[in-house]
Design an enzyme around this catalytic site. Structure first.
Site: not given
Ligand code: SF4
Ligand code: SF4
Lengths: 418, 523
Positions: B36, B290, B425-426
């Site tokens: 994580d 323009d 576009g140009l």
């Molecule tokens: S498997 Fe999912 S929950 Fe586990 S560390 Fe990896 S991202 Fe995080």
């Protein structure tokens, strides 16, 4: 073994989980799909780790567990069934579907093996299902590849044909080069694992000689051994030295004369040495600190010290299989400090204290270190770039010389960051 | 279970990280597995932050699960507090930790620290990032101000008159990983100060816990990003009587309306309207001859609620576009987006599934897409120009230059950002004319025409060149095969170098070996 100093460290880490391997595995096997059974975090991780560089519909996805799936496992199985059905209806070209376990699916003990078994029966002849875990409570970064390959081994048929099996994902061009060189050496029956198509799995048996291309495949190696394969012990093919030793080890296993190997490799070596010079000029005498991430750290340290003359402050690795790394460790200079595991705060304290010229680290740490005036190199680049082999030695060195060169151009050391 | 190939929002604890990382003197202990920690890179890479987010992960592993993960939590909290000495501690868990029920917040509270501790309960299996950010900011505000609730009387928006000073407001909602928040805040502060209004506190971006305690020194709150600040604004209103604004100052009309709203709330006389209208170039640029070609251009809009609604209004009323699609991934804002869509006679698309968005985009066949990073990809696949107006974003959407979305300068930025992709576009024309030129190998295309046919053309012409090099040098099969493996963006250079090398050495045929020899030679 040289007088290497081994240390173990535990604490807060800063390493990706094994799900990240999907990023290169799905490119290697375009007929496969990787379905993570996990949470929004898992989905967010692979998307962030893959960069936002998804050009087409990706061949990976996440079945995100929701409140109701946690309530009853029976429902979760049904839900997963439904998701898989939808997916296969949508992507009829899928030949192998990897059900990838995550932390949440492991904690609630979702039995993906049983799910895979059932699905295999239902989709017989159409799609094969395999499962493995890439969870962060069990695997780091590159270990996901170990899990995926190990899961494929039971599907590999047996054969007693003599062959060389290269194990570990390589860039296609590197793989082609290797095969060509082996053919020149006189080894012509060469296969790769993982193959370029998930359905074209090599056959294995007691005359299969396994040569590892990546150091993070402990479980895969163990299972290949159980299938009777012979494991060739060698350093890894990074840099001239590692690659030469690697070719030599393979040649020896195939009883090929060492002189012939030298004869074929020496022009390659000479040209690589020439190419390495300009990088060496920059790297020489510079102090290197490797934070743990990919398990390639030990091989990289060996190359950067022995061939580029860098000084090693500390070599971190998320996990150390001393057996697989034996040959590498032998080549390291005396008193190399190897640290397995991580306590990221303490490690960063040591980085600051030792003030190295270059730190190899994960993506989350690079800019903060740069802001402190320390040059960095992302370790994830090592798994995305073709770095293996003699011909790539200079490119590999270039990955490390570039930040230093850049540092010389931009003289400001510490910058105000916003 | 929901199948996701790409998600617009991260999990709720990433929202909490956005609040913690936006602020000073705060630390967040997050009970989570090692993987994580990827979330750090959102801040250090997408935002190019020079500091790590102030987050300590407990990094529990499978082998810890049988034992005492609670002890591990406590150890990490203790270490984090000693090391970082925060003024306020946030404690929470990610999806996996939620399942093992260690209740880290409660554990932290029992550890005898003397700083305020906010126990974050963010249900990971039902909520998402913006909700997590909003909840965290709300819990933080509540925790730090709850003691003052009983003692204080209701705050009148006119208090500044009694106190004999300029009126003071808080700007609430800007955070890291929000879309252009940093610059929006500067712009809004500038506008307010021109009107004689002072900024008391900006939060969470740049605020410390002490600043949160000072929120009640202001007369009213500016709810700049409702996704994040509305819950806190409501609480401050309920408990301290503080009024808050509803208009989001994106676009000229909304900016003027915003200024009006603030003035009305504070009972200030308004500056002359014409003068306000001339503060931005957008109205004139949009009116200039323009811009004639912009008339009725069909746009498709998808993003977070706030930015999507604002974009729809600007597109229609200020640039003269036709809105052919409008949607959001923010379920919390679905009602408002539906209402806006109804006014524009389109059906609102409320979804988390980017493929559904791509389908709708295809059906609507717009000439311009205003979306997130994901719509940029979808649009590219469909060969439609696109401008990013909302998170999730790419590192290129965090530009070095000052580029707000809000206020007068924001309107200028919007004009440029939306209109420039159309003017290509140009350029497309020129690229088509010159595509057989050597420079135009397959990497050198405009950002727009990324269509398959285009690429094929270029590949083919490239291949032809490979066969007949000018000097009569022949590329052998192996040489050519090797060359195609070189990434397209350096292929041209590798090719020239190899030929140069071959000429130098008098090599008539280029094989793969020659290519490597040349590579080593030029290294
Ligand atoms: S498997 Fe999912 S929950 Fe586990 S560390 Fe990896 S991202 Fe995080
Ligand atoms: S394709 Fe372009 S916009 Fe998309 S991620 Fe890559 S650089 Fe960014």
């Amino acid at each position: 073994m040289s007088k290497v100093e081994f240390n173990k460290e535990t604490g807060p880490r800063e390493v990706f989980c094994g799900l990240t391997s999907i990023v290169w595995l799905h490119r290697r096997m375009p007929d496969a799909f990787f379905l993570v059974v996990g949470s929004r975090t898992c989905a967010h991780l692979i998307q962030s780790a893959a960069g936002v560089m998804i050009f087409a519909e990706p061949r990976f996805g996440t079945a995100i567990l929701e409140e109701k799936d946690l309530a009853g496992l029976a429902d979760a199985h049904e839900e997963l069934d439904r998701v898989v059905n939808d997916l296969i209806a949508r992507r009829p070209e899928i030949k192998t579907l990897f059900l990838v376990g995550s932390c949440p699916s492991e904690v609630i003990k979702l039995d993906l093996a049983t799910v895979a078994e059932k699905l295999n029966k239902r989709f017989l002849g159409q799609v094969r299902f395999v499962n493995y875990s890439g969870s962060g409570i069990e695997t780091t970064f590159t270990q996901g590849e170990d899990g995926a390959l190990k899961a494929l081994i039971p599907l590999m048929e047996s054969s007693n044909e003599e062959k060389l099996l290269l194990v570990g994902t390589l860039a296609n061009n590197v793989e082609d080069r290797f095969k060509k060189i082996f053919k020149n050496l006189g080894i012509s029956n060469i296969e790769s694992f993982p193959p370029r198509q998930s359905t074209e799995l090599p056959k294995i048996g007691k005359n299969t000689k396994v040569l590892l291309t990546q150091p993070y495949l402990s479980d895969t190696v163990r299972d290949l051994k159980h299938r009777g394969c012979e494991i060739i012990s060698a350093p890894f093919p990074l840099g001239i030295e590692g690659s030469t030793e690697w070719f030599l080890a393979a040649a020896k296993a195939f009883k090929i004369n060492e002189l012939k190997v030298h004869e074929i490799l020496s022009p390659l070596i000479n040209r690589a040495k020439l190419a390495l010079e300009s990088h060496k000029e920059i790297l020489k005498g510079k102090r290197l600190f490797l934070l743990p991430e990919s398990q390639l750290e030990i091989s990289l340290a060996r190359f950067l010290h022995n061939e580029c003359e860098m000084d090693l402050v500390e070599v971190g690795t998320p996990y150390l299989n001393k057996d697989l790394m034996k040959e590498e460790i032998n080549l390291l200079p005396d008193n190399t400090k190897i640290v397995e595991g991580q306590h990221v705060e303490k490690q960063l304290d040591r980085v600051r204290e030792s003030n190295p010229d270059l730190v190899v680290c994960g993506m989350g740490l690079a800019n903060p270190l740069e802001a402190e005036g320390i040059s960095t190199k992302w370790s994830i680049e090592m798994v995305f770039s073709p770095i293996h082999g003699i011909d790539q030695a200079a490119d590999l060195a270039g990955l490390f010389s570039k930040p230093l060169r850049r540092n010389q151009i931009l003289t400001t050391k510490t910058l105000v960051t916003h | 279970m929901e199948l996701t190939l790409w998600t617009y929002e991260g999990p709720p604890h990433v929202g909490a990280m956005r609040i913690a990382s936006s602020m000073k003197d705060i630390h967040y202990v997050l009970h989570a597995p090692q993987g994580d920690t990827y979330a750090d890179l959102l801040f250090t890479m997408i935002e190019r932050r020079g500091q790590r987010p102030p987050v300590t992960y407990t990094t529990f592993q499978a082998r810890d699960l049988g034992g005492d993960t609670a002890e591990l939590v406590k150890k990490n909290i203790k270490e984090a507090v000693e090391r970082f000495k925060p003024k306020t501690l946030l404690v929470g868990e990610s999806c996996t930790a939620e399942l093992i029920q260690d209740q880290p917040g409660a554990l932290a509270k029992g550890m005898g620290f003397d700083m305020p501790i906010v126990n974050l309960e963010l249900p990971a299996y039902s909520k998402k990032e913006n909700w997590g950010a909003s909840e965290t900011f709300y819990q933080l505000t509540r925790t730090l101000l709850k003691e003052k609730v009983s003692s204080s009387e209701k705050i009148s928006p006119l208090r500044w008159k009694e106190l004999g000073r300029r009126p003071k407001v808080n700007i609430l909602g800007p955070s890291l990983l929000g879309f252009r928040c940093r610059d929006d805040v500067i712009e809004i502060q500038r506008i307010l100060s021109e009107q004689g209004i002072d900024t008391n506190v900006v939060a969470p971006l740049g605020a410390s816990p002490d600043d949160i305690e000072r929120l009640i020194d202001a007369e009213i709150n500016i709810c700049l990003y409702p996704e994040i600040a509305e819950a806190s604004c409501e609480w401050l209103k309920r408990n301290f009587g503080m009024e808050y604004t509803n208009t989001i100052p994106i676009g000229i009309k909304n900016t003027i309306e915003f200024i009006n709203e603030v003035h009305k709330k504070l009972d200030l006389p308004l500056t002359n309207k014409e003068e306000l209208e001339n503060k931005s170039k957008l109205p004139w640029y949009s009116k200039s001859v323009d811009s004639n070609y912009l008339t009725g251009k069909r746009v498709f809009i998808f993003g977070d609620g706030t930015h999507a609604i604002a974009a729809a209004k600007i597109a229609k009323e200020e640039l003269g576009f036709e809105v052919v699609g409008l949607g959001t991934y923010s379920r919390e804002m679905a009602r408002q987006v539906r209402a806006t869509a109804k006014d524009l006679n389109v059906e609102a698309l409320i979804t988390n599934n980017y493929l559904e968005v791509e389908d709708a985009m295809k059906k609507a066949a717009p000439e311009l897409v205003l979306g997130t990073q994901m719509e940029r990809h979808s649009a590219k696949r469909l060969g439609i120009p696109c401008s990013v107006i909302s998170t999730p974003m790419h590192v290129q959407d965090v530009p070095a230059r000052y580029s707000p979305q809000m206020g007068w300068e924001g309107a200028n930025v919007i004009f440029d950002d939306w209109v420039h992709p159309l003017m290509m576009g140009l350029e497309e024309h020129l690229i088509d004319m010159f595509k057989h030129d050597f420079e135009f190998v397959d990497g050198h295309q405009s950002h727009l025409g990324h269509t398959a046919t285009n690429t094929n053309n270029i590949l083919n012409s490239d291949e032809k060149k490979e066969k007949n090099s000018k000097e009569g040098i022949i590329w052998t099969e192996s040489g050519r095969a090797e060359l195609t493996k070189v990434p397209f963006f350096v292929r041209g250079k590798v090719k020239t170098n190899t030929e140069k090398y071959a000429i130098l050495r008098g090599i008539p045929e280029i094989s793969d070996e020659t290519l490597y020899d040349a590579k080593a030679y030029f290294n």
